[in-house]
Design an enzyme around this catalytic site. Structure first.
Site, PDB file in Angstrom:
ATOM      1  N   THR A   1       0.840  -1.202   0.000  1.00 51.97           N
ATOM      2  CA  THR A   1       0.000   0.000   0.000  1.00 51.97           C
ATOM      3  C   THR A   1       0.874   1.251   0.000  1.00 51.97           C
ATOM      4  OG1 THR A   1      -1.691  -1.224   1.188  1.00 51.97           O
ATOM      5  CG2 THR A   1      -1.856   1.185   1.269  1.00 51.97           C
TER       6      THR A   1
ATOM      7  N   CYS B   1      39.699   8.726   8.690  1.00 53.05           N
ATOM      8  CA  CYS B   1      40.591   8.378   9.807  1.00 53.05           C
ATOM      9  C   CYS B   1      40.812   6.888   9.841  1.00 53.05           C
ATOM     10  CB  CYS B   1      39.964   8.773  11.125  1.00 53.05           C
ATOM     11  SG  CYS B   1      39.317  10.413  11.092  1.00 53.05           S
TER      12      CYS B   1
END
Ligand code: PLP
Length: 391
Positions: free
Chosen positions: A238, A328
């Site tokens: 739906t 990093c």
């Protein structure tokens, strides 16, 4: 504390007008669009109006727009269904893609034995089209090319018209993840022969949990979620009626103000580059980020000349929300594949990337707050580093 939001490539604040449109639908229309009675048909009309609006924006037919829950679902559907239903045996892509694309490709490789070829970008983040052509010529296997329109970390814009034409000339399917460009720029798919594209409403001040896939009809792509005949049987379930109405409202506002918003954000981006260059010694910008051509006006990818894995947290404590786009290699954060492609090993070891991303709501004062916060952090960092060297 005055809070500043500079992470608009991750998501944007939902517009008041969008909220109003959605609330109004939620209050007045709860029908299931598949129901044949008037409640259902009213909901159906709302959806079809937005589908038509999107089709007009992209210069395609409404039947080629399939509503989904997000950009991730659209990209999954396109890649997986190309393999499962269209017989794709080989995928050409690049390491710059969003995870929802790269993981879908890897899934097809491991579960369906699809051959995968990656085009490694240069240090500016550019994709070599000669290399693409070479790969297209090198095999007779049914191939899908998946290359994004604009990169969400460095903001590089790829020439999808050229790629689409190249793919067409080699009888190859072409998918472009357009999540960062939909509603931010004009897109005419009657001139760009792309086969598949994706969209996510929350990237342009719409609601989360709704998006769409553009699927060129001639490809015959099928869905991967089975069930009812919703979305022309391409995506069962739906429909999210209020979400789709919200997407439509957000698109309408973006298109209505496109020139004004573009100029505003480009001005803010230029100001950010100018201020950061003047105040943070040694700062650099990644990819094509600092260029006007071939770069999203919404994204600026900077590289701080020192390594500080905690920068995102420190900026957040000073009220500035930003994405680190982390390269990093320490701590819990994994290096980003995009940063690994555009940074040298030394830069990966010694520098800190920052993604600053704008919306039409971003002000110069927001940028001043960012610059002040960054200067304080940078100064503390330099003092700390100097003390450590003298210890
Ligand atoms: N593709 C790109 C380029 C994105 O930036 C994003 C979101 O960050 C997505 C896909 C996923 O979109 P969504 O959040 O709607 O799943």
């Amino acid at each position: 504390m005055n809070k500043v939001y500079l992470d608009n490539a991750a998501t944007t604040p939902i517009s008041e007008e969008v909220i109003d449109a959605m609330v109004s639908i939620m209050k007045t229309n709860f029908g299931n669009p598949s129901s044949t009675h008037s409640f259902g048909q009213e909901a159906k009309i709302l959806i079809e109006n937005v589908r038509r609006q999107i089709a007009d924006y992209l210069h395609v037919t409404p039947a080629e727009i399939i509503f989904t829950s997000c950009g991730t679902e659209s990209n999954n559907m396109i890649i997986k269904s190309s393999v499962e239903h269209l017989g794709v045996e080989r995928i050409i892509s690049s390491p710059l893609e969003h995870k929802c694309v790269s993981e879908s490709i890897l899934d097809m490789k491991s579960r369906k034995g699809v051959e995968v070829a990656y085009i490694r970008p240069n240090e500016k983040g550019d994709i070599d089209l000669a290399k693409l052509e070479e790969l297209l010529k090198s095999s007779d296997k049914k191939t899908l090319v998946s290359l994004m329109h604009a990169n969400n970390e460095i903001g590089n814009i790829t020439d999808i018209k050229k790629i689409a034409e190249l793919c067409k000339a080699h009888n190859t399917l072409f998918h472009s993840d357009t999540v960062q460009t939909m509603a931010h720029m004009s897109l005419n798919f009657s001139e760009i022969p792309v086969d598949f594209a994706s969209c996510s409403a929350h990237k342009f001040h719409g609601p989360k949990g709704v998006g769409f896939a553009f699927i060129r009809k001639a490809t015959g792509l099928k869905g991967i979620i089975t069930g009812g005949p919703q979305e022309r049987s391409l995506r069962a379930g739906t429909e999210n009626v209020s979400g789709i109405v919200g997407l439509g409202k957000a698109l309408e506002l973006s298109l209505e103000h496109m020139e004004e918003y573009t100029n505003h954000m480009q001005g803010i981006k230029d100001y950010t580059i100018e201020r950061l260059s003047a105040e943070i010694s040694g700062i650099k910008f990644n990819g094509r980020s600092a260029e006007k051509e071939n770069s999203l006006y919404t994204v600026l990818s900077a590289l701080l000349p020192y390594k500080n894995p905690l920068i995102g947290l420190q900026l957040d404590m000073k009220g500035v929300a930003i994405s680190q786009g982390s390269a990093c290699s320490s701590g819990a954060s994994k290096p980003s594949m995009v940063m690994m492609m555009v940074l040298s090993e030394d830069e990966m070891d010694q520098c800190t990337p920052l993604r600053i991303s704008f919306s039409h709501l971003t002000t110069k004062e927001d940028i001043d707050t960012l610059v002040t916060a960054l200067k304080e952090i940078s100064n503390d960092f330099v003092i700390e580093k100097t003390n450590a060297e003298h210890r």
